[in-house]
Each structure stands twice: as C-alpha cells, then as structure tokens.
Design an enzyme around this catalytic site. Structure first.
Site, short mmCIF file in Angstrom:
data_model
loop_
_atom_site.label_atom_id
_atom_site.label_comp_id
_atom_site.label_asym_id
_atom_site.label_seq_id
_atom_site.Cartn_x
_atom_site.Cartn_y
_atom_site.Cartn_z
NE ARG A 187 -2.46 -1.11 4.04
CZ ARG A 187 -2.47 -0.64 4.75
NH1 ARG A 187 -3.12 0.82 4.42
NH2 ARG A 187 -1.88 -0.64 6.05
N GLY A 188 0.69 2.44 -0.12
CA GLY A 188 0.66 3.48 -0.40
C GLY A 188 2.18 3.87 -1.03
CB ALA A 241 7.02 -1.27 6.45
CB ILE A 264 2.66 2.28 12.41
CG1 ILE A 264 3.37 1.95 13.72
CG2 ILE A 264 3.12 0.72 11.90
CD1 ILE A 264 2.93 1.43 14.89
CG ASP A 289 0.41 11.21 14.65
OD1 ASP A 289 1.45 10.11 15.06
OD2 ASP A 289 -0.28 11.30 13.82
CD GLN A 299 3.21 18.27 12.62
OE1 GLN A 299 4.03 18.38 12.26
NE2 GLN A 299 1.41 18.42 13.04
CE1 TYR A 343 5.44 8.28 10.66
CE2 TYR A 343 6.31 9.54 10.71
CZ TYR A 343 6.11 9.32 10.04
OH TYR A 343 6.04 8.74 8.61
CB ILE A 389 2.96 11.57 0.29
CG1 ILE A 389 4.55 11.74 0.85
CG2 ILE A 389 2.75 10.26 -0.98
CD1 ILE A 389 4.59 12.90 -0.64
N1 CAA Z 1 2.14 24.09 18.24
C1 CAA Z 1 1.98 23.53 19.38
N2 CAA Z 1 0.92 23.38 20.33
C2 CAA Z 1 -0.22 22.69 19.86
C3 CAA Z 1 0.02 22.69 17.84
C4 CAA Z 1 1.30 23.34 17.31
N3 CAA Z 1 0.65 23.45 16.62
N4 CAA Z 1 -0.95 21.91 18.34
C5 CAA Z 1 -1.60 21.87 18.65
N5 CAA Z 1 -1.39 22.03 19.80
C6 CAA Z 1 -1.33 21.72 20.61
C7 CAA Z 1 -2.72 22.39 21.37
O1 CAA Z 1 -2.54 23.45 22.38
C8 CAA Z 1 -2.74 21.11 23.32
O2 CAA Z 1 -2.23 21.55 23.68
P1 CAA Z 1 -2.79 21.16 25.51
O3 CAA Z 1 -3.01 19.58 25.71
O4 CAA Z 1 -1.46 21.63 26.64
O5 CAA Z 1 -3.69 21.99 25.75
C9 CAA Z 1 -2.63 19.80 22.10
O6 CAA Z 1 -1.10 20.62 21.01
C10 CAA Z 1 -3.66 19.50 21.79
O7 CAA Z 1 -3.72 18.06 21.72
P2 CAA Z 1 -4.53 17.56 22.19
O8 CAA Z 1 -4.02 15.85 22.37
O9 CAA Z 1 -6.09 17.82 23.04
O10 CAA Z 1 -5.16 17.65 20.75
P3 CAA Z 1 -5.72 16.06 20.11
O11 CAA Z 1 -6.01 14.47 20.70
O12 CAA Z 1 -7.04 16.34 19.44
O13 CAA Z 1 -4.85 15.40 18.72
C11 CAA Z 1 -2.85 15.75 17.58
C12 CAA Z 1 -3.47 15.96 18.77
C13 CAA Z 1 -3.52 14.06 18.10
C14 CAA Z 1 -1.38 15.82 17.29
C15 CAA Z 1 -4.04 15.92 16.22
O14 CAA Z 1 -3.69 17.25 15.93
C16 CAA Z 1 -2.94 14.93 15.09
O15 CAA Z 1 -2.97 14.32 14.45
N6 CAA Z 1 -2.83 15.78 14.42
C17 CAA Z 1 -1.86 15.64 13.40
C18 CAA Z 1 -0.31 14.50 13.34
C19 CAA Z 1 0.64 14.89 12.45
O16 CAA Z 1 1.03 16.01 11.57
N7 CAA Z 1 0.44 13.82 11.55
C20 CAA Z 1 1.57 13.36 10.70
C21 CAA Z 1 0.71 11.59 9.85
S1 CAA Z 1 1.23 11.06 8.31
C22 CAA Z 1 2.96 10.89 8.91
O17 CAA Z 1 2.90 10.56 9.61
C23 CAA Z 1 3.18 11.19 7.18
C24 CAA Z 1 4.89 12.01 7.93
O18 CAA Z 1 6.10 11.76 8.10
C25 CAA Z 1 4.52 12.88 7.08
#
Ligand code: CAA
Length: 242
Positions: free
Chosen positions: A14-15, A85, A87, A90, A143, A149, A182
């Site tokens: 996949r992917g 591979a 996962i 987050d 991130q 990760y 991506i």
């Molecule tokens: N800068 C600083 N702090 C931030 C922020 C930012 N940009 N965005 C959020 N926050 C903080 C908030 O202020 C909050 O802090 P407090 O708990 O102190 O109030 C906290 O982060 C929010 O966290 P929560 O746990 O309450 O939020 P949540 O459970 O709804 O989800 C998360 C948080 C899991 C990080 C969610 O936002 C998320 O999934 N983000 C995406 C992360 C990401 O980009 N993953 C990439 C996946 S794809 C991949 O990995 C492929 C690749 O290689 C690129």
C-alpha cells in the site's frame, strides 16, 4: 544491469511502498514486498501487479531472518532493500502511552536494524548493495503529536549515515528519503482541519504523490547512483528546507 537485480520493499502493498514496488517492477527489477497485517490489500496488490508478497512483522528480528530466507529462496539474494514499513500512533507526549511509543520505535526504527542486519553480510560478500530508508520530514523538523514517530525517523537518519560509512568501500550505498505529506492512507488519518493547516504550509500547494517518492527511490537504487551515500533526499514540496 546485466541480470535483473532483486529488490525487497517492506510495507510494499500500500501507499509509498506499493508505488516504489510498482516502479521497480516496471523498470525490470525482480521485486518482492513484505506486509504485516492487511491480507486483503496484499491479495489485491499481488493480483494486480504479479509482485510476490511476504507476510511478517519487520519489527521482529527472528521473523526477519525467516522471512528474508523465504525471499531469497523465491527471488534470489536481496541486493536492493527499501525499508518503507512504518506506522503512526499520534498523540501529544503528555498523553502518549508507553505502548504507543514502543510500537512506533519497533516498527519504524528497529525494523531497519533487523532488515539491514540480516541482509548486509550478503551484500558485503557480493560487494554490491542499495539500501534506502523511507524517513520523514517530521524526523527532520519534529511535529506536534509525533514525538515517537519523529524520534524513530530521526533515528533512521543517524543509522543511515553510520551504516553508509561502514559499507562505502563494499559497493553498498545507504541513503534516506524524507517524504513530506504524501496522499496515502497514513496521511488521510490526520484530522481534516489539521491536514488543511499543514497543506497551507506546503509551497507547492498540494500533497505529494506516492509515485513522486518512487521516482526518487528508483534513482537512489540505480547502479548510476554509486557515489551518493549517507544522503537524505527531501521530497516534500518545499515544506521544509534543511
Ligand atoms: N503547536 C503547538 N502546540 C500545538 C499545536 C501546534 N501547532 N497544535 C496543537 N497543539 C497543542 C494544543 O495546544 C494542545 O495542548 P494542551 O493539551 O496543552 O492544551 C494539544 O496540542 C492538543 O492536543 P490534544 O491531545 O488535546 O489533541 P488531540 O488529541 O485532538 O490531537 C494530535 C492532537 C494527535 C497531535 C492531532 O492534532 C493530530 O493527529 N495531528 C496530526 C499530527 C501529524 O501531522 N501527523 C502526521 C501523520 S502523517 C505522517 O506521519 C506521514 C509523514 O511522515 C509526514
């Protein structure tokens, strides 16, 4: 290339992994892929591409020894290894569980040790090898929500540079590709509003295509790329310029 080289892509049904496997097959390599859990996707991939699939957990060293022997029996010794591979689990660090930490380190980083450890002696004996690690932009810049990760992906870069130095005189190159965001299942799992904000930070103005990573991999594994080793190639639409 006199005889087709054998390439193995982990997480290749996949992917990004699937795109790399397809490109390698189209370029004439003998290709195998591994996958961990999704039998349905693997069957569909196998049927559509004719590429051999092997099921094991790349985070498990013993499983890698057994699995790579099976690949060798079926396709010949692995000359090209793409450690793709990976996962995500987050969560912000203050909520991350030890299980979320360990799962990501095991699958995304320890897997590279396992796969390279099992294949490197053969590559050294044959004085040829190409190893490509699929790292991530988030291993370079960090991130929110990805301490596990980002640590694993940054770890891959140190691993890459060390193993590159150790094996440079043996005709083996070891490089990393650091993809940005991506369009894959993994990125689709990011909450919509969060992803929208991320895409707004990509100068090219869109998500990348898996095929765009595959083209980079294709070059790095080619015989022509013999002088590139220990490098990290960013393919991220300009989102992070290291
Ligand atoms: N800068 C600083 N702090 C931030 C922020 C930012 N940009 N965005 C959020 N926050 C903080 C908030 O202020 C909050 O802090 P407090 O708990 O102190 O109030 C906290 O982060 C929010 O966290 P929560 O746990 O309450 O939020 P949540 O459970 O709804 O989800 C998360 C948080 C899991 C990080 C969610 O936002 C998320 O999934 N983000 C995406 C992360 C990401 O980009 N993953 C990439 C996946 S794809 C991949 O990995 C492929 C690749 O290689 C690129």
């Amino acid at each position: 290339m006199t005889m087709a080289r054998t390439a193995l892509v982990t997480g290749g049904t996949r992917g990004i992994g699937a795109a790399i496997a397809r490109s390698l097959a189209a370029a004439g390599y003998r290709v195998g892929v591994t996958y961990q859990g999704n039998d349905e996707a693997a069957a569909a991939f196998r049927q559509e591409t004719g590429i051999a699939t092997f099921k094991w957990d790349v985070g498990d060293f013993e499983a890698c020894m057994v699995g790579i022997q099976q690949v060798t029996d079926a396709l010949g010794p692995v000359e090209i290894l793409v450690n793709n591979a990976g996962i995500t689990r987050d969560a912000t660090l203050h909520r991350m569980t030890p299980e979320q930490w360990s799962a990501v380190i095991q699958t995304n980083l320890t897997s590279a040790f396992n796969m390279v450890r099992v294949t490197i002696e053969g590559m050294r004996d044959r004085a040829f090898g190409r190893i490509v690690q699929i790292a991530s932009i988030n291993g370079q810049k960090g991130q929110v929500g990805q301490a596990n990760y980002a640590a694993a992906k940054a770890g891959l870069l140190g691993f890459t540079r060390s193993v590159a130095q150790e094996n440079a005189r043996k005709g083996i190159t070891v490089n990393a590709i650091a993809p940005g965001y991506i369009a894959t299942d993994m990125v689709s799992a990011v909450p919509g509003d969060v992803l929208e904000r991320i895409v707004a930070q990509i100068p090219v103005g869109r998500l990348g295509h898996a095929e765009e990573i595959a083209q980079a991999a294709l070059y790095l594994v080619s015989d022509d790329a013999a002088f590139i080793t220990g490098a990290t190639l960013a393919v991220n639409g300009g989102q992070y310029m290291a």
